[in-house]
Design an enzyme around this catalytic site. Sequence first.
Site, PDB file in Angstrom:
ATOM      1  CG  MET A   1      41.535  43.562 -21.681  1.00 18.64           C
ATOM      2  SD  MET A   1      40.791  43.316 -20.069  1.00 18.64           S
ATOM      3  CE  MET A   1      41.205  44.872 -19.260  1.00 18.64           C
ATOM      4  N   GLY A   2      42.514  39.453 -22.640  1.00 19.64           N
ATOM      5  CA  GLY A   2      41.797  38.624 -23.597  1.00 19.64           C
ATOM      6  C   GLY A   2      40.391  38.378 -23.093  1.00 19.64           C
ATOM      7  NE  ARG A   3      37.562  33.978 -27.038  1.00 17.55           N
ATOM      8  CZ  ARG A   3      38.598  33.567 -27.740  1.00 17.55           C
ATOM      9  NH1 ARG A   3      39.727  33.268 -27.123  1.00 17.55           N
ATOM     10  NH2 ARG A   3      38.519  33.446 -29.060  1.00 17.55           N
ATOM     11  CB  ILE A   4      40.094  34.938 -18.878  1.00 21.93           C
ATOM     12  CG1 ILE A   4      39.681  33.592 -19.486  1.00 21.93           C
ATOM     13  CG2 ILE A   4      40.062  34.857 -17.359  1.00 21.93           C
ATOM     14  CD1 ILE A   4      40.663  32.461 -19.233  1.00 21.93           C
TER      15      ILE A   4
ATOM     16  CB  SER B   1      47.980  33.378 -16.588  1.00 16.12           C
ATOM     17  OG  SER B   1      48.413  33.102 -17.901  1.00 16.12           O
ATOM     18  NE  ARG B   2      48.718  27.308 -19.179  1.00 15.33           N
ATOM     19  CZ  ARG B   2      47.406  27.336 -19.014  1.00 15.33           C
ATOM     20  NH1 ARG B   2      46.881  27.859 -17.914  1.00 15.33           N
ATOM     21  NH2 ARG B   2      46.598  26.853 -19.930  1.00 15.33           N
TER      22      ARG B   2
ATOM     23  CD  GLU C   1      49.950  23.922 -12.127  1.00 17.70           C
ATOM     24  OE1 GLU C   1      49.073  23.144 -12.580  1.00 17.70           O
ATOM     25  OE2 GLU C   1      49.871  25.162 -12.246  1.00 17.70           O
TER      26      GLU C   1
ATOM     27  CG  HIS D   1      45.796  24.703 -12.798  1.00 14.22           C
ATOM     28  ND1 HIS D   1      46.930  24.525 -13.548  1.00 14.22           N
ATOM     29  CD2 HIS D   1      44.925  25.364 -13.600  1.00 14.22           C
ATOM     30  CE1 HIS D   1      46.752  25.056 -14.745  1.00 14.22           C
ATOM     31  NE2 HIS D   1      45.537  25.573 -14.805  1.00 14.22           N
TER      32      HIS D   1
END
Length: 326
Positions: free
Chosen positions: A156-159, A238-239, A268, A287
């Site tokens: 739960m960061g900025r994004i 995310s990753r 990727e 991506h």
Amino acid sequence: MRKPFVFVTRQVPEESLVALKVVAEVEVWPEEEIPVPRELLLEKAKIASGLYTMLSDKIDEELLNQAPHLKVVANLAVGFDNIDVKTASERGIAVCNTPDVLSDTTADLTFALLMATGRRVVEAVDYVKQGNWKNWAPLLLAGTDIHHKTIGVVGMGRIGSAVAKRATGFDMEILYHNRSRNIEAETKLGASYVGFDELIERSDYIVCLAPLTEETADLFTYEVFQSMKSSAIFINASRGGLVVEEDLIKALSEEIIAGAGLDVYREEPISVDHPLLRFSNVVALPHIGSASDETRHEMASLVSRNIAHVLRGDKPEAIVNEEVFK
């Protein structure tokens, strides 16, 4: 006096380099989709004061040991797991990224991915294009609702907060798990902080937005997928390294979860014969989380400004290792 040299590892909008060209001699790898070869990157690093980099560029100890003039490495991304930040900090090299500017755009894409997977949008498009639509039917390509469901946000960061804000418009119950409490998300969005296991067990949509770190690598395993509802949909924007891909494939094969929406992968780009592409209930994107025209141009400009600031001896607008400027 000769200007410092900066190497840009991918073709970016020319106008985004204006601020950088005022203070530096700039060379750009003239490809938009093909990464710069490792050998050439090492060669350019030996003479560079700044590197303008992509997530696909490995800025490791080997490279940093051969870069005596390097003052700054700036990623065209909010993530920086491609950079050996510890070694860079030890050498006084600033590591920069592009937070904030892409949060809303990435949240838009993440929620679009959630909706497309839940409502089987890509399957439906293909169904029409392939000439399979013969008539209306009560349960034709019936997906699952988004409104009034439970969304679990891991990271739960900025994004993550921006995704949770969008979920409020669908009257979703919002659960989140983070390394620390996000009080603002709780008070403004009604999000509930829960343990990882509880989030996995209760959520209808599990959205992975955590950064890739030693603690989060391989977080989503077969056992985790087994703990999800059989109707759950997994979203990763995310990753790829947070997911044990073989375990996700196994979970989908055994119908342990209902589907997955993916914008990132362990390696990727993925090939057309990648096992994940066999599943009709997997929505796979290349991506493109922050890939709006407006955001990518602003990100590119921010990278240039970050490098220009460091080369002038000033603190950049966005820096990962602030200790370098203390």
